[in-house]
Design an enzyme around this catalytic site. Sequence first.
Site, PDB file in Angstrom:
ATOM      1  N   TYR A 198       9.379  51.029 -16.520  1.00  0.00           N
ATOM      2  CA  TYR A 198       9.762  49.741 -15.943  1.00  0.00           C
ATOM      3  C   TYR A 198       9.929  48.697 -17.044  1.00  0.00           C
ATOM      4  O   TYR A 198       9.032  48.487 -17.859  1.00  0.00           O
ATOM      5  CB  TYR A 198       8.667  49.316 -14.968  1.00  0.00           C
ATOM      6  CG  TYR A 198       9.022  48.243 -13.980  1.00  0.00           C
ATOM      7  CD1 TYR A 198      10.263  48.189 -13.372  1.00  0.00           C
ATOM      8  CD2 TYR A 198       8.077  47.289 -13.615  1.00  0.00           C
ATOM      9  CE1 TYR A 198      10.566  47.214 -12.439  1.00  0.00           C
ATOM     10  CE2 TYR A 198       8.365  46.308 -12.678  1.00  0.00           C
ATOM     11  CZ  TYR A 198       9.615  46.278 -12.092  1.00  0.00           C
ATOM     12  OH  TYR A 198       9.912  45.312 -11.177  1.00  0.00           O
ATOM     13  N   HIS A 245      11.578  37.096 -17.144  1.00  0.00           N
ATOM     14  CA  HIS A 245      10.732  37.984 -17.956  1.00  0.00           C
ATOM     15  C   HIS A 245      10.921  37.713 -19.446  1.00  0.00           C
ATOM     16  O   HIS A 245       9.969  37.757 -20.229  1.00  0.00           O
ATOM     17  CB  HIS A 245      11.077  39.451 -17.673  1.00  0.00           C
ATOM     18  CG  HIS A 245      10.612  39.948 -16.347  1.00  0.00           C
ATOM     19  ND1 HIS A 245       9.288  40.006 -15.990  1.00  0.00           N
ATOM     20  CD2 HIS A 245      11.316  40.416 -15.286  1.00  0.00           C
ATOM     21  CE1 HIS A 245       9.181  40.510 -14.769  1.00  0.00           C
ATOM     22  NE2 HIS A 245      10.396  40.758 -14.315  1.00  0.00           N
ATOM     23  N   HIS A 283      19.629  47.936 -16.151  1.00  0.00           N
ATOM     24  CA  HIS A 283      19.080  47.370 -17.387  1.00  0.00           C
ATOM     25  C   HIS A 283      19.758  48.067 -18.561  1.00  0.00           C
ATOM     26  O   HIS A 283      20.278  49.179 -18.431  1.00  0.00           O
ATOM     27  CB  HIS A 283      17.563  47.522 -17.437  1.00  0.00           C
ATOM     28  CG  HIS A 283      16.858  46.472 -16.644  1.00  0.00           C
ATOM     29  ND1 HIS A 283      16.314  45.346 -17.217  1.00  0.00           N
ATOM     30  CD2 HIS A 283      16.641  46.351 -15.320  1.00  0.00           C
ATOM     31  CE1 HIS A 283      15.789  44.580 -16.278  1.00  0.00           C
ATOM     32  NE2 HIS A 283      15.968  45.173 -15.111  1.00  0.00           N
ATOM     33  N   HIS A 317      21.854  47.793  -9.733  1.00  0.00           N
ATOM     34  CA  HIS A 317      21.200  46.878 -10.676  1.00  0.00           C
ATOM     35  C   HIS A 317      20.830  47.678 -11.918  1.00  0.00           C
ATOM     36  O   HIS A 317      20.079  48.657 -11.830  1.00  0.00           O
ATOM     37  CB  HIS A 317      19.947  46.291 -10.018  1.00  0.00           C
ATOM     38  CG  HIS A 317      19.109  45.430 -10.919  1.00  0.00           C
ATOM     39  ND1 HIS A 317      19.082  44.059 -10.818  1.00  0.00           N
ATOM     40  CD2 HIS A 317      18.232  45.745 -11.915  1.00  0.00           C
ATOM     41  CE1 HIS A 317      18.231  43.563 -11.708  1.00  0.00           C
ATOM     42  NE2 HIS A 317      17.710  44.576 -12.392  1.00  0.00           N
ATOM     43  N   ASP A 326      15.229  37.777 -12.999  1.00  0.00           N
ATOM     44  CA  ASP A 326      14.933  38.812 -13.997  1.00  0.00           C
ATOM     45  C   ASP A 326      14.910  38.206 -15.393  1.00  0.00           C
ATOM     46  O   ASP A 326      14.138  38.632 -16.262  1.00  0.00           O
ATOM     47  CB  ASP A 326      15.974  39.925 -13.920  1.00  0.00           C
ATOM     48  CG  ASP A 326      15.377  41.302 -14.147  1.00  0.00           C
ATOM     49  OD1 ASP A 326      14.273  41.382 -14.701  1.00  0.00           O
ATOM     50  OD2 ASP A 326      16.009  42.293 -13.760  1.00  0.00           O
TER      51      ASP A 326
END
Length: 338
Positions: A289, A19, A200, A198, A16
């Site tokens: 997203y 990105h 963010h 998970h 991740d």
Amino acid sequence: MAYKYQIRLTDVTLRDGMHAVRHQFSTEDARAIASALDGTGVALIEATHGDGLGGSSIQYGFAKETEEDYLRAVCEVVRSSKVAALLLPGIGTVEDLKRAVACGVQAVRVATHSTEADISAQHIEEARKLGLETVGFLMLSHMTPASVLVEEGRKMASYGAHAVYIVDSAGAMLMDEVRRKVSALRDGLPSDVEVGFHAHNNLGVSVANSIAAVEEGAARIDASLCGLGAGAGNTPLEVFVAACEKYGIDTGVQLYSVMDAAENIVRPRMHRPIVTDKASLTLGYAGVYSSFLLHANRAAEQFGVDARDILVELGRRKVVGGQEDMIVDVAYAIAQEK
């Protein structure tokens, strides 16, 4: 101290986190970061293109290194943790998975949209045949009711997943929603199938959300060094471990080791600070997203519009991973309305 909970941590800096560096970590970067993580106590180290196996492409962004070179570099230096790969059916294939195993990968996380678990059947079943630790990943779970997440999680468990994750890909959840959905999934899965979470950090609550998930039965949590990841990043590993130590959660991770790895190894390699700026905050607010951010910024510059307007419109349209082509369409439409 006596711990109230015990969990396993998966570090996603080398997946991740890709990105946040436009998928440009070199094999040398990969070795350095993997070496720093190995032996800290993290259970798994995930390493692939940000969009998983097969993700290096014109659509998702070309990686600096070939997939095989990148995976081998990580697997060569990791001795204590398991190395995992991410696979999104439709981007990665069974053949990609077999090549990853040949490079030394020991686990795979198969990711689908949170209502499309059925497309993971072939990949999860093949992963089990290959002897891999196998995890199902229900992405953009904020868009899906708890009852449906349970149905989809049961499908992944029936295909052979050892664990099923609720994935807040947009960083859009708050603690009550996390509690409700993790609790429902834990109650709905067989006892031998673990639940993971998970997060963010687009709304600044990834650590709190992850702790809430643990309290509701999540046995696996994802995090990354310095929070490196899409949008405002992932749950920062070193911060989460420290918070867990104070809260009575046994992560099995050495706090000073991950603090050193974050400060000395990852931070100097970051292309930009991981901050909750106006664009990443909009991701969480709009429920979009997190990996859409770089694409939205490019489209905003190309068409002379505000990236926030693009993201809010994408959220209104409930655009999901795999529909990145819609970003340009939305940017163009906004420009035409000016």
